[in-house]
Design a protein around this motif. Structure first.
Motif, short mmCIF file in Angstrom:
data_model
loop_
_atom_site.label_atom_id
_atom_site.label_comp_id
_atom_site.label_asym_id
_atom_site.label_seq_id
_atom_site.Cartn_x
_atom_site.Cartn_y
_atom_site.Cartn_z
N ASP A 113 7.64 -41.17 81.26
CA ASP A 113 7.29 -40.35 80.10
C ASP A 113 7.79 -38.91 80.28
O ASP A 113 8.25 -38.27 79.33
N ARG B 114 14.44 -35.46 78.21
CA ARG B 114 15.65 -35.94 77.53
C ARG B 114 15.60 -35.54 76.05
O ARG B 114 16.61 -35.10 75.49
N ALA B 115 14.43 -35.68 75.45
CA ALA B 115 14.28 -35.31 74.03
C ALA B 115 14.45 -33.81 73.85
O ALA B 115 15.08 -33.32 72.89
N LYS B 116 13.92 -33.03 74.79
CA LYS B 116 14.01 -31.57 74.74
C LYS B 116 15.46 -31.09 74.81
O LYS B 116 15.86 -30.14 74.14
N ARG B 117 16.27 -31.84 75.59
CA ARG B 117 17.67 -31.42 75.77
C ARG B 117 18.61 -32.12 74.79
O ARG B 117 19.83 -32.02 74.92
N GLY B 118 18.02 -32.92 73.91
CA GLY B 118 18.82 -33.54 72.87
C GLY B 118 19.73 -34.63 73.36
O GLY B 118 20.76 -34.92 72.74
N ARG C 153 20.60 -46.43 73.23
CA ARG C 153 19.80 -46.45 74.45
C ARG C 153 18.59 -47.37 74.26
O ARG C 153 17.76 -47.15 73.38
N GLY D 152 19.65 -35.29 81.90
CA GLY D 152 19.40 -35.98 80.63
C GLY D 152 20.64 -36.54 79.97
O GLY D 152 20.63 -36.83 78.77
N ALA E 188 11.48 -38.82 79.68
CA ALA E 188 11.74 -39.04 78.24
C ALA E 188 11.54 -37.74 77.46
O ALA E 188 12.32 -37.41 76.55
N LYS E 189 10.52 -36.97 77.83
CA LYS E 189 10.27 -35.69 77.15
C LYS E 189 11.38 -34.70 77.46
O LYS E 189 11.84 -33.97 76.55
N ASP F 225 14.96 -49.39 75.55
CA ASP F 225 13.80 -49.16 76.41
C ASP F 225 13.52 -50.47 77.15
O ASP F 225 12.66 -51.27 76.74
N ASN G 125 23.72 -39.18 78.94
CA ASN G 125 23.77 -40.59 78.56
C ASN G 125 24.60 -41.36 79.58
O ASN G 125 25.70 -40.96 79.93
#
Length: 431
Positions: A420, A426-430, A400, A390, A423-424, A402, A392
């Motif tokens: 998807d 990535r969001a979970k790991r900040g 970033r 995850g 993306a989840k 889309d 950058n």
């Protein structure tokens, strides 16, 4: 011995000349231009005829309409061809028109093939149009927006003439039979074939009528007998001009619109016009990349295989492989997501210029680079949970985007699920 050059033995006038309309009301077709509510109808009714550019294929009445406009407006009709007219000739035409104007008479100057004049020669018409010395009517088979300069177009109205339809050709055929005094020796199917051979060109139809009328036959000829006696006219197709681009556009949009029948029709039209099948193979492959993309990853492979089959078999057998690829593309699920994403990436790359990648994804082959933080903090994805770190990967300070947004069609449904999923994570790991 008879004198072959006896001037008293005048040759009969061609049928096309004998049937030339004497008034605008006798012109067959072109009601989109000549009708009461159409541009020319309104101009003539109001007495406000302006300079015109008549754009249309051969044999649809451009010269005839120009000549009749001169009659309707009591202007002297002067005809020149851009192919045979030079600068000195033009100067004489303008001077004569100027003298005529001083005598109180106007001039309608009809310029056939006006697109053949270069830009400087086209500019030469402008002052004479502006001061009323001439009313210009130009005829062209080429797109005026490409072939005529902006100054000339701004002082003229472009009128589009269309190829004659079935009903128009049949009306012209009936006039021809009245003129020659008898019906052509053709059955209904052969009569239809004769109209097809004219391909919307009224002059060509009358030339064909003259040939058929000269035959001595018993029973009416059928389509097969007619085709055996007449060479079918080649379809109008300019492989390097506007028609080339019009037909490839029609082919591409038929595939994009999931219409295999239309795609095959335009494909056949281009081949009949002499288009290079290799050009079509390249464009068909482009369609797979642009309009199907990852919605069906096999589409591109089908096109490349068809291209290879064509190279192995040659013409005419190889065209069938290209036709098969076309049908596959037309019926494949469509997505331009990759195409759009790539264009977005190009735009972003231009905007961000020479922004450096973040240091944690740069290699550090030297001690100095390590000291400067190259490679520091890089997470090896294979060692991360779910094989996904995850991190950058965009330059520092670049939000970033889309770019790739898969559609809910074909294989891209699966790709969207994966996108998807990441993306989840990535969001979970900040990230």
């Amino acid at each position: 011995m008879p004198d072959l050059f006896d001037q008293s033995a005048e040759a009969p006038r061609p049928l096309a000349d004998r049937l030339r309309p004497r008034t605008l009301a006798e012109v067959i077709g072109q009601q989109q231009v000549l009708g009461p509510e159409a541009p020319l109808g309104i101009m003539l009714a109001s007495g406000s005829l302006s300079s015109l550019i008549l754009w249309g294929p051969p044999g649809v009445g451009k010269t005839t309409i120009a000549r009749l406009l001169a009659d309707e407006t009591d202007l002297e009709f002067v005809q020149i061809s851009a192919i045979f007219t030079g600068v000195a000739d033009l100067k004489k035409v303008f001077e004569t028109a100027r003298q005529r104007r001083r005598a109180g008479m106007g001039t309608l100057l009809f310029v056939d093939e006006i697109h053949r004049f270069n830009k400087a020669q086209q500019d030469g018409f402008l002052p004479h149009m502006e001061d009323g010395t001439i009313l210009l009517v130009g005829a062209t088979t080429e797109n005026p927006s490409f072939e005529l300069n902006a100054a000339l177009l701004s002082r003229s109205q472009v009128l589009v003439l269309e190829r004659l339809g079935e009903a128009d050709l049949e009306k012209l055929l009936a006039r021809a039979e009245t003129e020659i005094g008898r019906a052509l020796p053709l059955d209904p199917d052969a009569r239809s074939a004769l109209r097809d051979m004219a391909d919307g060109d009224g002059r060509a139809l009358l030339n064909l009528v003259e040939q058929v009328a000269a035959w001595k036959t018993g029973a009416p000829l059928d389509r097969e007998a007619l085709s055996a006696r007449l060479m079918r006219r080649a379809a109008k197709y300019d492989k390097s001009g506007e028609e080339h681009y019009n037909l490839i556009s029609a082919l591409h949009k038929s595939v994009r619109g999931s219409d295999p029948d239309a795609a095959l029709y335009w494909f056949a039209r281009m081949l009949a016009g002499g288009e290079d099948p290799r050009f079509l193979a390249r464009r068909i492959t482009r369609m797979a990349v642009e309009d199907i993309g990852l919605a069906d990853p096999q589409a591109q492979t089908h096109c490349l295989d068809a291209w290879q089959v064509y190279e192995r078999l040659g013409s005419p057998e190889g065209e069938l492989a290209l036709a098969q690829a076309l049908v596959y593309l037309a019926l494949a699920p469509k997505s331009n997501a990759t195409y759009v994403a790539y264009k977005g990436a190009v735009a972003l790359a231009r905007k961000t210029g020479s922004a450096m990648p973040p240091k944690h994804i740069l290699n550090a082959p030297t001690g100095m680079m390590k000291d400067q933080g190259y490679g520091a903090g890089y997470a090896y994805d294979h060692d991360a949970e779910d094989g996904f770190s995850g991190q950058n990967y965009f330059p520092d300070g670049v939000p970033r985007p889309d770019l790739y947004q898969p559609v809910e069609r074909g294989f891209e449904r699966e790709l969207k699920k994966r996108l998807d999923y990441f993306a989840k994570l990535r969001a979970k790991r900040g990230a």
